[in-house]
Design a protein around this motif. Structure first.
Motif, mmCIF file in Angstrom:
data_model
loop_
_atom_site.group_PDB
_atom_site.id
_atom_site.type_symbol
_atom_site.label_atom_id
_atom_site.label_comp_id
_atom_site.label_asym_id
_atom_site.label_seq_id
_atom_site.Cartn_x
_atom_site.Cartn_y
_atom_site.Cartn_z
ATOM 1 N N MET B 230 0.821 -1.215 0.000
ATOM 2 C CA MET B 230 0.000 0.000 0.000
ATOM 3 C C MET B 230 0.856 1.266 0.000
ATOM 4 S SD MET B 230 -2.899 -1.136 -0.317
ATOM 5 C CE MET B 230 -3.322 -2.861 -0.418
ATOM 6 N N GLY B 231 1.985 1.226 0.688
ATOM 7 C CA GLY B 231 2.867 2.394 0.710
ATOM 8 C C GLY B 231 3.339 2.728 -0.699
ATOM 9 N N PHE B 232 3.743 1.705 -1.413
ATOM 10 C CA PHE B 232 4.202 1.875 -2.789
ATOM 11 C C PHE B 232 3.072 2.412 -3.668
ATOM 12 C CE2 PHE B 232 4.693 -0.111 -7.042
ATOM 13 C CZ PHE B 232 5.845 0.555 -7.444
ATOM 14 N N VAL B 240 -5.920 4.481 -7.680
ATOM 15 C CA VAL B 240 -6.054 3.157 -7.068
ATOM 16 C C VAL B 240 -7.474 2.661 -7.306
ATOM 17 C CG1 VAL B 240 -6.100 1.860 -4.898
ATOM 18 C CG2 VAL B 240 -4.300 3.529 -5.302
ATOM 19 N N CYS B 241 -7.581 1.390 -7.745
ATOM 20 C CA CYS B 241 -8.899 0.763 -7.879
ATOM 21 C C CYS B 241 -8.994 -0.324 -6.828
ATOM 22 C CB CYS B 241 -9.059 0.110 -9.253
ATOM 23 S SG CYS B 241 -9.011 1.279 -10.598
ATOM 24 N N PRO B 253 -7.978 8.949 -6.851
ATOM 25 C CA PRO B 253 -6.545 9.285 -6.761
ATOM 26 C C PRO B 253 -5.915 8.524 -5.592
ATOM 27 C CG PRO B 253 -7.863 11.266 -7.045
ATOM 28 C CD PRO B 253 -8.831 10.132 -6.850
ATOM 29 N N ALA B 254 -4.696 8.028 -5.808
ATOM 30 C CA ALA B 254 -4.096 7.076 -4.872
ATOM 31 C C ALA B 254 -4.096 7.596 -3.434
ATOM 32 C CB ALA B 254 -2.685 6.741 -5.331
ATOM 33 N N LYS B 255 -3.588 8.807 -3.250
ATOM 34 C CA LYS B 255 -3.436 9.292 -1.868
ATOM 35 C C LYS B 255 -4.787 9.434 -1.197
ATOM 36 C CE LYS B 255 1.019 11.412 -2.521
ATOM 37 N NZ LYS B 255 1.111 11.060 -3.968
ATOM 38 N N GLU B 256 -5.732 9.947 -1.994
ATOM 39 C CA GLU B 256 -7.068 10.173 -1.444
ATOM 40 C C GLU B 256 -7.711 8.848 -1.012
ATOM 41 O OE1 GLU B 256 -8.659 13.347 -3.913
ATOM 42 O OE2 GLU B 256 -10.611 12.394 -3.528
ATOM 43 N N LEU B 257 -7.710 7.900 -1.951
ATOM 44 C CA LEU B 257 -8.409 6.653 -1.664
ATOM 45 C C LEU B 257 -7.756 5.899 -0.512
ATOM 46 C CD1 LEU B 257 -10.270 4.299 -3.842
ATOM 47 C CD2 LEU B 257 -8.468 3.265 -2.481
ATOM 48 N N GLN B 271 -8.091 -1.281 6.586
ATOM 49 C CA GLN B 271 -7.828 -1.439 8.024
ATOM 50 C C GLN B 271 -7.139 -2.777 8.285
ATOM 51 O OE1 GLN B 271 -11.454 -0.940 10.257
ATOM 52 N NE2 GLN B 271 -10.494 0.791 11.306
ATOM 53 N N ALA B 272 -7.654 -3.824 7.616
ATOM 54 C CA ALA B 272 -7.095 -5.158 7.804
ATOM 55 C C ALA B 272 -5.665 -5.233 7.261
ATOM 56 C CB ALA B 272 -7.982 -6.193 7.097
ATOM 57 N N VAL B 273 -5.422 -4.595 6.126
ATOM 58 C CA VAL B 273 -4.108 -4.685 5.501
ATOM 59 C C VAL B 273 -3.087 -3.836 6.233
ATOM 60 C CG1 VAL B 273 -2.822 -4.203 3.403
ATOM 61 C CG2 VAL B 273 -5.087 -5.194 3.250
ATOM 62 N N LEU B 274 -3.510 -2.615 6.605
ATOM 63 C CA LEU B 274 -2.553 -1.699 7.203
ATOM 64 C C LEU B 274 -2.409 -1.937 8.705
ATOM 65 C CD1 LEU B 274 -3.647 1.491 5.246
ATOM 66 C CD2 LEU B 274 -1.658 0.033 4.805
ATOM 67 N N GLY B 275 -3.377 -2.663 9.281
ATOM 68 C CA GLY B 275 -3.280 -3.039 10.684
ATOM 69 C C GLY B 275 -3.652 -1.895 11.614
#
Lengths: 218, 275
Positions: B230-232, B240-241, B253-257, B271-275
């Protein structure tokens, strides 16, 4: 011991055996590759023809195939010289088994390799001979070694269609001298020696073709 | 360096000529089923020239299938995929679109390259051999041209000293960089990255991501990137889709989404991915 006096005739026979083995093996390779690629084709007709070939030649005995080509074909006006009948019949027979070996080895190449060839836009044919077959070959060598030895031994059948191979010479000498023990022991050892030559050759080939593939013996 | 200046000028010019420029990639109501399982459900997606689209979502959401359809590794059950206005899985005949034959597919797919999760390098060739094989036999470059270019690309991915090594002698990260070079050697306009860091040890992920960043800086290439990084995605992608159940559930837009998702499902996933 007069083994030595049998030797010239036996070596002559062994030379015929070796020639038939080599020619039949060559034909078997050509037939095997052709039939394997046909069986993997997109076209139903090609697959069908190859399947009929494989099933007919695997499903009938090599001896009957030899006799059929030797005795039956002349009735249809096809006269082939016995030596050629010998290596063609055996080549077709072993080729049918070989086709399955080759097909299996090609299908065992990981699917990702096919996908990579698509991603660099190769044609199906380029993918096959530049990427897939080179990786399949190391896998097909051991079973081809088996088939070659099967073939070597099956060549003794050609003695039944008048060809003077090793087995033919042995029977000829035996009929003349009745020195059965010496003669057939010698024949046995000569077949074994030829089989060992094939085994050694296959081992070299296997070593050579699998270099750098990142697999093989530990 | 590898894309000509005229080319990038042409793209800018084309972009200036308002919206009549076709998108680089268009999915038009594309459905893909495996048996009864609907993997992509009447998907619509446009990707602009030189756009970088990150595709995220839970496994089984159809994001890899999207790339595989575009690379023609799979065929859609319904719908049409276009590459710069030209149908890919179909072709025009007598004013109608009919399923494309191999010749048509190869011509259109020439513009697309793909990098796989498990690299899929050709194990019987050296690193350089992997990079020059298709340029010689598919693009018809001379061996010398292909080698010169191949070495440039290996230089770019930092592996020119490994040119004679077989894939089995390289680390996962190195193999993936060779795979990227192999793909670039075909001069694609569109590059697909299918979870290219997922099979790597964590310490090797960075080198592959920075290689992709470098391509982004040096080449004008449209990129579709399926990723869990996700950082990348946030810092590299334009858009981002978020995929869920064969559809685009949310995009922007990536940052927004990624920082402020609107859809509850996106929120839960992130939430699950970023913890």
């Amino acid at each position: 011991m007069d083994l030595l006096r049998f030797l010239p005739l036996m070596l002559e026979g062994a030379w015929v055996t070796a020639q038939i083995t080599a020619l039949a093996l060559l034909l078997a390779l050509v037939m095997g590759f052709t039939a394997a690629l046909m069986r993997l084709s997109r076209y139903r007709l090609l697959r069908g023809v190859a399947t009929v070939y494989v099933e007919v030649f695997r499903g009938t005995s090599a001896l009957v195939q030899l006799f059929w080509m030797f005795y039956v074909l002349p009735h249809f006006g096809v006269n082939i010289d016995p030596f050629m009948v010998g290596w063609v019949a055996l080549g077709l027979n072993i080729g049918a088994y070989g086709a399955e070996v080759i097909r299996g080895a090609i299908q065992a190449v990981p699917k990702g390799q096919y996908e990579a060839t698509i991603a660099v836009n190769m044609t199906r044919w380029q993918a096959m001979y530049r990427v897939i077959i080179p990786q399949a070959i190391p896998n097909m060598i051991p079973p081809w070694g088996n088939l070659s030895i099967e073939l070597l031994k099956a060549t003794s059948l050609v003695s039944l269609i008048t060809i003077a191979d090793l087995t033919f010479r042995a029977r000829q000498l035996n009929d003349r001298t009745f020195e059965t023990v010496e003669i057939f022991t010698l024949v046995l050892l000569m077949y074994l020696a030829m089989a060992l030559v094939i085994t050694a050759g296959m081992r070299l080939l296997e070593h050579y073709t699998s270099r750098g593939l990142g697999r093989g013996g530990i | 360096m590898l894309k000509t200046i005229e080319n990038s000028a042409a793209v800018t010019q084309a972009a200036d000529q308002n919206q009549s420029t076709p998108p680089m990639v268009r999915f038009d109501k594309v459905t893909k089923r495996f048996g009864d399982l609907v993997v992509l459900n009447a998907l619509d997606l446009d990707v602009a020239p030189n756009e970088r689209v990150a595709i995220i979502g839970p496994s089984g959401s159809g994001k890899s299938t999207l790339l595989r359809l575009l690379m023609t590794l799979e065929t859609p059950n319904e719908g049409v995929i276009y590459v710069e206005g030209e149908p890919l899985n179909m072709m025009p005949r007598n004013g109608k679109l009919v399923p494309a034959d191999e010749r048509h597919i190869r011509r259109v797919r020439q513009r697309i390259g793909m990098v796989f999760q498990h690299f899929h390098l050709f194990p019987h060739m050296s690193a350089l051999g992997n990079v020059i094989e298709a340029p010689i036999h598919v693009l018809g470059l001379s061996r010398q041209e292909a080698v010169t270019r191949g070495e440039e690309l290996l230089e770019m991915v930092g592996l020119v000293d490994k040119r004679d090594q077989r894939p089995s002698q390289l680390s996962g990260g190195q193999q993936q960089r060779v795979a990227i070079a192999r793909s670039l050697a075909m001069r694609p306009d569109i590059m697909l990255f299918d979870e290219v860091t997922s099979a790597l040890d964590p310490e090797l992920v960075g080198e592959v991501l920075s290689t992709i960043r470098r391509i982004g800086e040096e080449h004008n290439i449209t990129m579709l990137i399926v990723t869990h990084e996700m950082g990348f995605a946030k810092e590299f992608a334009d858009r981002v889709c978020f995929f869920d159940e064969g559809k685009i559930c949310e995009q922007g837009p990536a940052k927004e989404l990624l920082t402020n998702p609107q859809n509850p499902r996106t929120q839960r996933f992130l939430q699950a991915v970023l913890g």
